[in-house]
Design a protein around this motif. Structure first.
Motif, PDB file in Angstrom:
ATOM      1  N   VAL B  48      52.867  13.304  49.191  1.00  8.87           N
ATOM      2  CA  VAL B  48      53.226  11.761  49.727  1.00  8.87           C
ATOM      3  C   VAL B  48      54.609  11.669  49.717  1.00  8.87           C
ATOM      4  CG1 VAL B  48      52.920   9.425  49.230  1.00  8.87           C
ATOM      5  CG2 VAL B  48      50.978  10.970  49.190  1.00  8.87           C
ATOM      6  N   LEU B  49      55.026  12.436  48.641  1.00  9.49           N
ATOM      7  CA  LEU B  49      56.558  12.167  48.299  1.00  9.49           C
ATOM      8  C   LEU B  49      57.491  12.889  49.487  1.00  9.49           C
ATOM      9  CD1 LEU B  49      58.426  10.828  46.004  1.00  9.49           C
ATOM     10  CD2 LEU B  49      58.342  13.301  44.924  1.00  9.49           C
ATOM     11  N   LEU B  50      56.879  13.942  49.621  1.00 15.88           N
ATOM     12  CA  LEU B  50      57.498  14.823  50.881  1.00 15.88           C
ATOM     13  C   LEU B  50      57.589  13.994  52.303  1.00 15.88           C
ATOM     14  CD1 LEU B  50      56.763  18.747  50.345  1.00 15.88           C
ATOM     15  CD2 LEU B  50      58.943  17.502  50.028  1.00 15.88           C
ATOM     16  N   TYR B  51      56.194  13.508  52.290  1.00 18.43           N
ATOM     17  CA  TYR B  51      56.192  12.771  53.789  1.00 18.43           C
ATOM     18  C   TYR B  51      57.410  11.794  53.735  1.00 18.43           C
ATOM     19  CZ  TYR B  51      54.623   9.660  57.112  1.00 18.43           C
ATOM     20  OH  TYR B  51      54.568   8.599  58.435  1.00 18.43           O
ATOM     21  N   TRP B  52      57.458  11.036  52.597  1.00 21.68           N
ATOM     22  CA  TRP B  52      58.412   9.738  52.769  1.00 21.68           C
ATOM     23  C   TRP B  52      59.975  10.390  52.662  1.00 21.68           C
ATOM     24  CZ3 TRP B  52      56.816   6.215  54.695  1.00 21.68           C
ATOM     25  CH2 TRP B  52      55.408   5.398  54.476  1.00 21.68           C
ATOM     26  N   LEU B  53      59.919  11.610  52.081  1.00 17.58           N
ATOM     27  CA  LEU B  53      61.454  12.175  52.044  1.00 17.58           C
ATOM     28  C   LEU B  53      61.831  12.490  53.338  1.00 17.58           C
ATOM     29  CD1 LEU B  53      61.391  14.343  48.854  1.00 17.58           C
ATOM     30  CD2 LEU B  53      63.155  12.705  49.504  1.00 17.58           C
ATOM     31  N   ILE B  54      61.026  13.112  54.206  1.00 19.31           N
ATOM     32  CA  ILE B  54      61.294  13.590  55.493  1.00 19.31           C
ATOM     33  C   ILE B  54      61.183  12.411  56.456  1.00 19.31           C
ATOM     34  CG2 ILE B  54      60.298  14.785  57.508  1.00 19.31           C
ATOM     35  CD1 ILE B  54      59.258  16.921  55.367  1.00 19.31           C
ATOM     36  N   ASN B  55      60.458  11.518  56.452  1.00 21.70           N
ATOM     37  CA  ASN B  55      60.412  10.263  57.326  1.00 21.70           C
ATOM     38  C   ASN B  55      61.296   8.979  56.864  1.00 21.70           C
ATOM     39  OD1 ASN B  55      58.553  11.387  59.346  1.00 21.70           O
ATOM     40  ND2 ASN B  55      57.332  11.773  57.723  1.00 21.70           N
ATOM     41  N   GLN B  56      61.672   8.793  55.778  1.00 30.69           N
ATOM     42  CA  GLN B  56      62.339   7.907  55.403  1.00 30.69           C
ATOM     43  C   GLN B  56      63.464   8.269  54.344  1.00 30.69           C
ATOM     44  OE1 GLN B  56      62.190   4.317  56.003  1.00 30.69           O
ATOM     45  NE2 GLN B  56      60.788   5.174  57.926  1.00 30.69           N
ATOM     46  N   PRO B  57      64.393   9.168  54.711  1.00 29.82           N
ATOM     47  CA  PRO B  57      65.117   9.629  53.746  1.00 29.82           C
ATOM     48  C   PRO B  57      66.204   8.514  53.148  1.00 29.82           C
ATOM     49  CG  PRO B  57      65.845  10.324  55.993  1.00 29.82           C
ATOM     50  CD  PRO B  57      64.665   9.590  56.017  1.00 29.82           C
ATOM     51  N   ARG B  58      66.185   7.479  53.690  1.00 29.73           N
ATOM     52  CA  ARG B  58      67.238   6.574  53.243  1.00 29.73           C
ATOM     53  C   ARG B  58      66.573   5.661  52.131  1.00 29.73           C
ATOM     54  NH1 ARG B  58      71.911   5.146  55.572  1.00 29.73           N
ATOM     55  NH2 ARG B  58      71.704   2.963  55.054  1.00 29.73           N
ATOM     56  N   ARG B  59      65.182   5.497  52.140  1.00 29.73           N
ATOM     57  CA  ARG B  59      64.655   4.728  51.073  1.00 29.73           C
ATOM     58  C   ARG B  59      64.233   5.905  49.940  1.00 29.73           C
ATOM     59  NH1 ARG B  59      61.625   0.775  54.110  1.00 29.73           N
ATOM     60  NH2 ARG B  59      63.142  -0.346  55.103  1.00 29.73           N
ATOM     61  N   VAL B  60      63.431   6.921  50.183  1.00 29.87           N
ATOM     62  CA  VAL B  60      63.310   7.654  49.190  1.00 29.87           C
ATOM     63  C   VAL B  60      64.206   8.904  49.020  1.00 29.87           C
ATOM     64  CG1 VAL B  60      61.340   9.109  48.538  1.00 29.87           C
ATOM     65  CG2 VAL B  60      60.777   7.300  49.664  1.00 29.87           C
ATOM     66  N   ASN B  61      64.548   9.088  47.833  1.00 29.11           N
ATOM     67  CA  ASN B  61      65.814  10.082  47.653  1.00 29.11           C
ATOM     68  C   ASN B  61      65.505  10.814  46.622  1.00 29.11           C
ATOM     69  OD1 ASN B  61      66.583   8.381  45.721  1.00 29.11           O
ATOM     70  ND2 ASN B  61      68.014   7.357  47.125  1.00 29.11           N
ATOM     71  N   VAL B  62      66.375  11.677  45.871  1.00 31.99           N
ATOM     72  CA  VAL B  62      66.165  12.803  44.848  1.00 31.99           C
ATOM     73  C   VAL B  62      65.719  11.767  43.658  1.00 31.99           C
ATOM     74  CG1 VAL B  62      67.272  14.242  43.517  1.00 31.99           C
ATOM     75  CG2 VAL B  62      67.696  14.446  45.869  1.00 31.99           C
ATOM     76  N   GLY B  63      66.230  10.664  43.416  1.00 37.84           N
ATOM     77  CA  GLY B  63      66.339   9.865  42.511  1.00 37.84           C
ATOM     78  C   GLY B  63      64.833   9.229  42.092  1.00 37.84           C
ATOM     79  N   VAL B  64      64.091   8.877  43.290  1.00 38.70           N
ATOM     80  CA  VAL B  64      62.759   8.510  43.660  1.00 38.70           C
ATOM     81  C   VAL B  64      61.919   9.734  43.020  1.00 38.70           C
ATOM     82  CG1 VAL B  64      60.917   7.786  44.813  1.00 38.70           C
ATOM     83  CG2 VAL B  64      63.028   6.696  45.061  1.00 38.70           C
ATOM     84  N   ALA B  65      62.198  10.895  43.525  1.00 36.36           N
ATOM     85  CA  ALA B  65      61.325  12.081  43.374  1.00 36.36           C
ATOM     86  C   ALA B  65      61.504  12.462  41.700  1.00 36.36           C
ATOM     87  CB  ALA B  65      61.972  13.440  44.151  1.00 36.36           C
ATOM     88  N   PHE B  66      62.692  12.291  41.257  1.00 34.77           N
ATOM     89  CA  PHE B  66      62.696  12.562  39.846  1.00 34.77           C
ATOM     90  C   PHE B  66      61.820  11.663  39.076  1.00 34.77           C
ATOM     91  CE2 PHE B  66      64.792  11.294  35.780  1.00 34.77           C
ATOM     92  CZ  PHE B  66      64.741  12.489  35.207  1.00 34.77           C
TER      93      PHE B  66
END
Lengths: 301, 167
Positions: B48-66
């Protein structure tokens, strides 16, 4: 590159590279701090408290399904199970009566010899909440924790034998490291001969290491706890020897064992009290031994 | 071809929805499953994280992944920081090629996701082995494969609420 007149659409804070650097540094610090120094226990407690309602919520439908299937049990099944249990109970009560006499005798003898009766048989029933998904460690999470006065180090058993040891206590839950976990060692003895050994978990199973080639071990020998570490009560069944390989080239015989307790499928477990009251070791400078790491003083033998 | 990305205008994605899907992934991760299923079940949080990273990179970034990595660490009772490290590294890789990834069709995306999730698992294996764990066997790399197979389905599911003409 950010300029003062960059439209806000292009401004997105620090670059991904910078963020990665920060996050990687933070997680490496966490990894080292957690695994080497155990610094993060407090934070983990807090987080687990936050996650607890989620766990409960996830478990709820499953519990309901189980409840429903329990309700619709066939009567014949119930009857046969009831008969079985009754027979078992009869056997057990006969054995218990004998044990009680023996215990009384033992206590009399102990008091004659001025030895404190050290057995503490209080036990708490707990239910498995879920098994950890981490394939590297074999742990289960049970639904009792600091609220039930559990402490790290207490042995955990099921109906068949030793299951493991509590290694981490959180406010409402506790983590049990199973005996098949890689860092778990249990001081045991072969029930038939009384030969002492140490049972090592290697991640997925248990084996007895460092028994000399001439040691008297056979297949189907029962392995029980020896109780010399002051942690497990003596005589709890742990495993059964399934294969003994004696290779003349090796210094030790290779003994494969199978755990008796259903280490991966039990639902209800029993948390026992630590044996306790071991007299302190003479001489040797006292080094505080961390129980939370699953290491017991016995492994220095 | 139905596997192609829909070339249609979508409604803007709400922050709340992103949060909800991530929460759902954490919940799925915590379901008590019979032992053995963890050998092949993919890591839903990272999917799910990868989905949002690819499709909403401005909302979900490295910090959210962390942060999600930290949650995953607690939920799986693993070592603290292991998932966090893997997720943030993977997030960085995904973000650095995000503009290409988002143009791919679903098959190509699934391949990219496979690579990213394999990278995820490798980082975790290395972290654990440096810390003294034994190697768990090659079956540890099976979940990414299944995750990649699920990718088209996941994309379709997560797009559903944002179609203008949801039939």
């Amino acid at each position: 590159m950010d300029f003062a007149n960059t439209p806000s659409f292009f401004r997105s804070g620090p670059k991904p590279g910078t963020r990665l650097l920060l996050c990687a540094l933070a997680s490496i610090a966490l990894l080292v701090g957690d695994s080497r120094y155990g610094l993060m226990e407090q934070a983990r407690d807090g987080m687990s408290l936050v996650l607890y309602p989620l766990q409960r919520a996830v478990n709820l439908p499953l519990g309901m399904v189980r409840h429903v299937s329990d309700y619709f049990t066939v009567q014949a099944d119930l009857k046969s199970e009831n008969d079985q249990l009754r027979t078992r109970q009869l056997e057990m009560s006969a054995r218990l009566a004998r044990l009680e006499t023996l215990e009384r005798e033992l206590n009399e003898l102990r008091s004659l010899n001025a030895i404190k009766a050290s057995r503490n048989d209080a036990a708490q029933l707990a239910e498995t909440l879920y098994t950890g998904r981490d394939p590297f460690s074999y742990k289960i999470i049970i639904d009792k924790g600091a609220d039930a006065h559990l402490q790290p180090g207490q042995p955990v058993v099921d109906g068949h034998g030793l299951l493991g040891q509590i290694t981490r206590v959180q406010p409402l839950t506790a983590e049990v490291s199973l005996i098949i976990d890689k860092n778990q060692m249990v001081p045991v003895m072969i029930a038939r001969t009384g030969e002492r050994a140490i049972l090592y978990g290697y991640g997925g199973g248990v084996e007895i290491r460092y028994l000399p080639l001439h040691a008297d071990v056979r297949e189907n020998d029962m392995v029980v706890t020896s109780g010399i570490d002051g942690l497990y009560q003596e005589g709890t069944p742990v495993a059964r020897v399934s294969k003994v390989e004696r290779n003349a080239g090796a210094a030790f015989s290779r003994i494969t064992t199978e755990p008796l307790a259903g280490v991966q499928q039990t639902r209800f477990v029993l948390v026992l009290q630590e044996k306790g009251q071991t007299p302190p070791r003479p001489a040797e400078p006292v080094v505080p031994v961390k129980k939370t790491k699953g290491k017991k003083p016995a492994d220095s033998e | 071809m139905s596997f192609d990305r829909p070339k249609e205008l979508l409604k803007p994605v709400k922050r709340r929805f992103i949060f909800m899907t991530l929460l759902l992934a954490v919940l799925v991760e915590m379901i008590p499953l019979p032992h053995g299923s963890t050998r092949w079940l993919p890591d839903f949080i990272s999917l799910v994280l990868l989905y949002w990273l690819i499709n909403q990179p401005r909302r979900v970034n490295v910090g959210v992944a962390f942060l999600m990595g930290l949650v995953a660490d607690i939920a799986t009772a693993g070592m603290l920081g292991q998932h966090a490290l893997a997720y943030s590294a993977t997030a960085y890789l995904a973000l650095s090629r995000q503009r290409q990834l988002v143009m791919f069709n679903l098959g190509q995306q699934a391949l990219a996701v496979l690579g990213l999730m394999l990278c995820n698992q490798s980082i975790m294996v290395v972290a654990r082995m440096l810390n003294g764990s034994a190697f768990v066997g090659w079956s540890y790399f099976l979940p990414p494969l299944i995750g990649a197979l699920l990718w088209p389905l996941l994309t379709k599911l997560l797009l559903l609420p944002y179609r203008h003409h949801s039939v």
